[in-house]
Design a protein around this motif. Structure first.
Motif, PDB file in Angstrom:
ATOM      1  N   LEU A 153      16.853  16.709  34.993  1.00 52.75           N
ATOM      2  CA  LEU A 153      17.500  17.883  34.537  1.00 52.75           C
ATOM      3  C   LEU A 153      17.864  18.301  33.261  1.00 52.75           C
ATOM      4  O   LEU A 153      17.296  19.630  33.216  1.00 52.75           O
ATOM      5  CB  LEU A 153      19.486  18.172  34.888  1.00 52.75           C
ATOM      6  N   ASN A 154      18.517  17.323  32.508  1.00 47.14           N
ATOM      7  CA  ASN A 154      18.377  17.882  30.919  1.00 47.14           C
ATOM      8  C   ASN A 154      16.844  18.409  30.128  1.00 47.14           C
ATOM      9  O   ASN A 154      16.857  19.542  29.756  1.00 47.14           O
ATOM     10  CB  ASN A 154      18.890  16.985  30.299  1.00 47.14           C
ATOM     11  N   ALA A 155      15.652  17.810  30.830  1.00 49.05           N
ATOM     12  CA  ALA A 155      14.292  17.809  30.268  1.00 49.05           C
ATOM     13  C   ALA A 155      13.840  19.284  30.780  1.00 49.05           C
ATOM     14  O   ALA A 155      13.447  20.135  30.116  1.00 49.05           O
ATOM     15  CB  ALA A 155      13.470  16.975  30.630  1.00 49.05           C
ATOM     16  N   LEU A 156      13.717  19.177  32.166  1.00 50.41           N
ATOM     17  CA  LEU A 156      13.427  20.782  33.000  1.00 50.41           C
ATOM     18  C   LEU A 156      14.059  21.456  32.559  1.00 50.41           C
ATOM     19  O   LEU A 156      14.144  22.361  31.768  1.00 50.41           O
ATOM     20  CB  LEU A 156      13.475  20.266  34.272  1.00 50.41           C
ATOM     21  N   GLU A 157      15.486  21.333  31.981  1.00 51.50           N
ATOM     22  CA  GLU A 157      16.474  23.146  31.614  1.00 51.50           C
ATOM     23  C   GLU A 157      15.766  23.441  30.372  1.00 51.50           C
ATOM     24  O   GLU A 157      15.712  23.881  29.496  1.00 51.50           O
ATOM     25  CB  GLU A 157      18.247  22.712  31.608  1.00 51.50           C
ATOM     26  N   ALA A 158      15.385  22.164  29.298  1.00 55.62           N
ATOM     27  CA  ALA A 158      15.511  22.178  27.328  1.00 55.62           C
ATOM     28  C   ALA A 158      14.019  22.862  28.268  1.00 55.62           C
ATOM     29  O   ALA A 158      13.536  24.380  27.147  1.00 55.62           O
ATOM     30  CB  ALA A 158      15.567  21.164  27.220  1.00 55.62           C
ATOM     31  N   ALA A 159      13.229  22.163  29.301  1.00 55.76           N
ATOM     32  CA  ALA A 159      11.133  23.333  28.886  1.00 55.76           C
ATOM     33  C   ALA A 159      11.633  24.749  29.516  1.00 55.76           C
ATOM     34  O   ALA A 159      10.666  25.264  28.952  1.00 55.76           O
ATOM     35  CB  ALA A 159      11.056  22.769  30.449  1.00 55.76           C
ATOM     36  N   ARG A 160      12.720  25.110  29.665  1.00 58.75           N
ATOM     37  CA  ARG A 160      12.649  26.677  31.056  1.00 58.75           C
ATOM     38  C   ARG A 160      13.527  27.746  29.461  1.00 58.75           C
ATOM     39  O   ARG A 160      13.012  28.540  29.087  1.00 58.75           O
ATOM     40  CB  ARG A 160      13.839  26.439  31.811  1.00 58.75           C
ATOM     41  N   GLU A 161      14.077  26.738  28.762  1.00 62.45           N
ATOM     42  CA  GLU A 161      14.724  27.381  27.829  1.00 62.45           C
ATOM     43  C   GLU A 161      14.063  27.423  26.682  1.00 62.45           C
ATOM     44  O   GLU A 161      13.842  28.535  25.879  1.00 62.45           O
ATOM     45  CB  GLU A 161      16.797  26.866  27.698  1.00 62.45           C
ATOM     46  N   ALA A 162      13.215  26.873  26.559  1.00 64.76           N
ATOM     47  CA  ALA A 162      12.502  26.609  24.989  1.00 64.76           C
ATOM     48  C   ALA A 162      10.989  27.294  25.694  1.00 64.76           C
ATOM     49  O   ALA A 162       9.718  27.385  25.063  1.00 64.76           O
ATOM     50  CB  ALA A 162      11.885  24.926  24.162  1.00 64.76           C
ATOM     51  N   GLU A 163      10.810  27.792  26.684  1.00 66.25           N
ATOM     52  CA  GLU A 163       9.716  28.667  26.971  1.00 66.25           C
ATOM     53  C   GLU A 163       7.913  27.723  26.879  1.00 66.25           C
ATOM     54  O   GLU A 163       7.117  28.068  26.806  1.00 66.25           O
ATOM     55  CB  GLU A 163       9.650  29.765  26.658  1.00 66.25           C
ATOM     56  N   LEU A 164       8.436  25.822  28.098  1.00 66.30           N
ATOM     57  CA  LEU A 164       7.109  25.470  27.236  1.00 66.30           C
ATOM     58  C   LEU A 164       6.245  25.382  28.736  1.00 66.30           C
ATOM     59  O   LEU A 164       6.948  26.457  30.077  1.00 66.30           O
ATOM     60  CB  LEU A 164       7.966  23.810  27.914  1.00 66.30           C
ATOM     61  N   GLU A 165       5.206  25.838  28.187  1.00 64.38           N
ATOM     62  CA  GLU A 165       4.007  26.003  29.740  1.00 64.38           C
ATOM     63  C   GLU A 165       4.124  24.640  30.566  1.00 64.38           C
ATOM     64  O   GLU A 165       3.680  25.119  32.061  1.00 64.38           O
ATOM     65  CB  GLU A 165       2.453  26.246  29.033  1.00 64.38           C
TER      66      GLU A 165
END
Length: 279
Positions: A92-104
């Motif tokens: 969950l933390n990984a995907l939320e971090a990816a969302r916030e950082a706008e990772l493709e």
């Protein structure tokens, strides 16, 4: 491409380092609970932190283009308490971090244990045919064999949820990793040799032969695994996909057709080509 690699120094993470670290297309940031300050991987700068720490993961994700999320509790015999923080909260933390950082792109290390009951119901006969009696695809119902398998099926569902409900990440690929091993045992005799080396059984035993037969179906060589990761990083198609992490083994019971068609996965290895361990 800037890529954050969590769980960098495990079996799968080191395969990526060995095969892709020097590729000019990538600039890796390594994230792991442990810093191998000496030995083979001691030369690499590392963010030393736990994926259960959301703030550390958000900080590491900033400025990245993609995340390969491998970190987690890796054993199928673990309890719910073992998998909850690293595999549930950590993902969950990984995907939320990816969302916030706008990772493709997010590549998620799922596991064959999401589908493990198919093997449990058909073993050991499943291992000894020259061709598997069935091929599992991402369209087949999940059948986890453990809390670990349940935690990985949760990770797959969460990847799909983020891709379909948020702007970022644009794509998420879940790899149901079969059997990737460290370099010493990176061959279809690897588990059998490891067992013999550790004194679990003799080389002329039924246990040894069964381990060889199973790995001839389940093996994914380190180079094929790194190649699959690169295929995931290079595609620009949006959406969520599941791929089976396995080499092109004749007796595999996991399908690689989706990976071949969707991301041009082209594995080089086949467990059937080995009739003895390396000398």
């Amino acid at each position: 491409m800037n890529v954050l690699l969590t769980g960098a120094y495990g079996r799968c993470g080191t395969a990526i380092i060995d095969h892709l670290h020097d590729a000019p297309s990538y600039e890796f940031t390594y994230f792991d609970r442990n810093d191998p300050d000496d030995g083979e991987y001691g030369e690499y700068d590392t963010v030393v932190a736990d994926v259960a720490d959301a703030q550390e993961l958000r900080s590491a994700a900033a400025g990245q283009d993609a995340m390969i999320h491998l970190a987690g509790f890796p054993f199928a015999d673990g309890s719910w308490q073992d998998v909850h923080q690293p595999n549930i909260i950590g993902t969950l933390n990984a995907l939320e971090a990816a969302r916030e950082a706008e990772l493709e792109t997010v590549v998620f290390a799922s596991s064959n244990h999401v589908m493990g009951m198919y093997e449990a119901d058909n073993a050991p006969e499943l291992y000894f045919g020259s061709d598997a009696p069935f091929r599992l695809s991402d369209d087949d119902p999940i059948r986890p064999d453990s809390y670990y398998g349940v935690s990985k099926s949760f990770g797959e569902a969460l990847c799909r949820y983020y891709v379909e409900n948020y702007e970022y990440p644009k794509r998420a690929h879940a790899i149901r990793i079969c059997s990737v091993r460290m370099p010493e045992y990176d061959h279809p005799f690897g588990d059998a040799e490891n067992g013999a080396d550790s004194g679990e059984f003799d080389r002329d035993s039924e246990e040894y032969e069964q381990q060889v037969a199973r790995m001839k179906g389940m093996w994914q060589s380190r180079r094929d695994f790194a190649h699959m990761i690169e295929c995931c990083l290079q595609t620009d198609e949006p959406g969520f996909e599941i791929f089976s992490g396995v080499s092109d083994n004749d007796r595999r019971w996991y399908s690689i057709e989706n990976a071949q068609e969707t991301i041009d996965y082209d594995p080089q290895d086949n467990g059937e080509e080995w009739d003895a361990p390396p000398e």
